[in-house]
Design an enzyme around this catalytic site. Structure first.
Site, PDB file in Angstrom:
ATOM      1  N   GLY A 129       0.826  -1.216   0.000  1.00  0.00           N
ATOM      2  CA  GLY A 129       0.000   0.000   0.000  1.00  0.00           C
ATOM      3  C   GLY A 129       0.857   1.262   0.000  1.00  0.00           C
ATOM      4  N   GLY A 182     -12.926  -1.152   4.783  1.00  0.00           N
ATOM      5  CA  GLY A 182     -12.472  -0.961   3.400  1.00  0.00           C
ATOM      6  C   GLY A 182     -11.106  -1.552   3.080  1.00  0.00           C
ATOM      7  N   ASP A 196      -3.744 -12.890  -1.923  1.00  0.00           N
ATOM      8  CA  ASP A 196      -3.279 -11.498  -2.047  1.00  0.00           C
ATOM      9  C   ASP A 196      -1.833 -11.377  -1.543  1.00  0.00           C
ATOM     10  OD1 ASP A 196      -3.981  -8.499  -2.334  1.00  0.00           O
ATOM     11  OD2 ASP A 196      -3.249  -8.644  -0.290  1.00  0.00           O
ATOM     12  N   LYS A 200       1.826 -10.612  -3.679  1.00  0.00           N
ATOM     13  CA  LYS A 200       2.784  -9.563  -3.301  1.00  0.00           C
ATOM     14  C   LYS A 200       4.186 -10.141  -3.099  1.00  0.00           C
ATOM     15  CE  LYS A 200      -0.915  -6.772  -1.347  1.00  0.00           C
ATOM     16  NZ  LYS A 200      -1.731  -6.564  -0.145  1.00  0.00           N
TER      17      LYS A 200
END
Ligand code: HSE
Length: 407
Positions: A129, A182, A196, A200
């Site tokens: 992120g 979220g 996920d 990564k």
């Protein structure tokens, strides 16, 4: 002025537009030009957006617009992202994406197209992120051979595990909370089943070792089988359970890569990374351990990394930033059965610890009222499975097994 388009106006896409508007002056002073969002692609209507008049449902309006030099893909998923990104690159537009699924599945091909077209394909936001990790690894750590990368790479599962550890919360309630906040992917299975995080670590492994690592080649376990009982036993062993993506370079040059929950000793830096935060340890042969920490999910942290790539692309129109790896065939990855770990087992049965000691050799065991938890020495997965079979044959029920991450 550099015109760009943003494909997708979900959590990250709306964050990108927001930062480009609220930080317009800051970005202008860095770039020396205005970044103008000429089009936003989304099938939904956003009448309240300050740039509502620039929304389109038609990709052709982006691909055919010669003024649009940089396209931001924040739609997620592979379809239609893969097709759109490929066409944008082939049309001579640089592409910035936060889409780890896309980079993990097609990164080598898209980097090669970008190289041929002399444009950029940048994806800082696809891992960690808001944490800078791709650029530091690609630039600041470039003089190192990377020996190991281990990271907490998924905010949703880290949030869930933290809630289980700190508040004794049940898995489902913690997942619901993460979704409400979220963090979770459109399909939470990608988070909780480890895909996920796997994508990564594949991206980081591809970058570190120069050959594409496809997620299918990586043994992946999620956190759906982790129980509060395991969490409590882990605490008794001075460990916490974390979902870890890890890749390690072996002496013969092959790599050992895995995504799985692990017992992490409390003294490890990764053990103290909680909630939606991510942490990534990169072990370089010159630097030793370097740890990157920050918000790995969420609107503005992720959008911040996307915007940095937008600025970089706008600064280097038709000049490539060096970011590249070749395609891989998996031949540099060892079989998961040959991968070596110390192990944790939770078992049930009479004299379980004594029987385990006879089979596994030296162990550390904790006996609770009904259950027994055991830590073994390091062994390959195939050896561990054989020994578990022997233990089961002696009437000991094996309730869970988790790797120990010596991080
Ligand atoms: N679902 C992802 C996570 C979002 O929880 O980390 C960021 O990739």
């Amino acid at each position: 002025m550099v015109s760009i388009a943003v494909m997708g106006h979900g959590v990250v896409g709306s964050g990108v537009v927001e930062i480009l508007l609220t930080h317009k002056q800051k970005l202008f002073s860095r770039l020396g030009e205005e970044i103008y969002v000429k089009k936003v692609l989304d099938l939904r209507e956003f009448p309240d957006s300050p740039i509502a008049d620039r929304f389109t449902k038609n990709f052709d309006e982006i691909i055919n617009d010669l003024e649009i030099r940089v396209v931001v893909e924040v739609m997620g998923g592979l379809n239609p992202s893969y097709d759109y990104v490929k066409r944008c690159l082939k049309a001579g537009k640089s592409v910035v994406t936060s889409n780890k699924e896309l980079v993990a599945a097609h990164g080598a091909e898209l980097l090669e197209i970008a190289r041929q077209e002399n444009v950029n394909f940048l994806f800082e936001a696809s891992v960690g992120g808001g944490i800078p990790i791709i650029r530091p690894m690609n630039q600041c750590l470039v003089a190192n051979n990377v020996d190991e990368i281990a990271g907490i790479l998924n905010g949703t599962t880290n949030f869930i595990l933290t809630k289980m550890i700190e508040d004794g919360m049940q898995f489902e309630d913690a997942l619901k909370l993460a979704q409400d906040l979220g963090f979770a992917e459109r399909n939470p299975a990608a988070d909780i089943e480890g895909h996920d995080a796997c994508r990564k670590i594949c991206i980081l492994a591809s970058l570190a070792f120069g050959k594409h690592v496809y997620p299918d080649a990586v043994h992946t376990e999620g956190i759906t089988n982790i129980t509060l009982e395991d969490v409590k036993f882990a605490e008794k062993f001075n460990c916490v359970i974390k979902l870890i993506g890890r890749v390690k370079r072996l002496p013969d040059g092959k790599i050992d890569i895995i995504t799985a929950p692990m017992l992490v000793p409390e003294k490890s830096q990764l053990a103290n990374i909680d909630y939606e935060f991510n942490g990534i340890m990169v072990r370089g042969d010159c630097t030793g351990d370097v740890v990157f920490y920050g918000k790995g999910a969420g609107k503005l942290p992720t959008a911040s990394a996307v915007c940095a790539d937008i600025v970089d692309s706008c600064m280097h129109l038709k000049r490539r930033r060096f970011l590249y790896w070749t395609d891989g065939d998996g031949s540099n990855i060892i079989d998961v059965n040959d991968s070596v770990f110390k192990m944790y087992l939770r078992v049930n049965g009479e004299n379980a610890a004594q029987k385990a000691e006879e089979i596994f050799g030296k162990i550390t065991a904790i006996q609770d009222v009904k259950r027994c938890a055991i830590l073994t020495d390091a062994m390959t997965l195939s050896e561990f499975r054989e020994k578990c079979d022997k233990l089961a044959a002696q009437g000991v029920e094996i309730l869970s097994t988790i790797r120990i991450g010596e991080l």
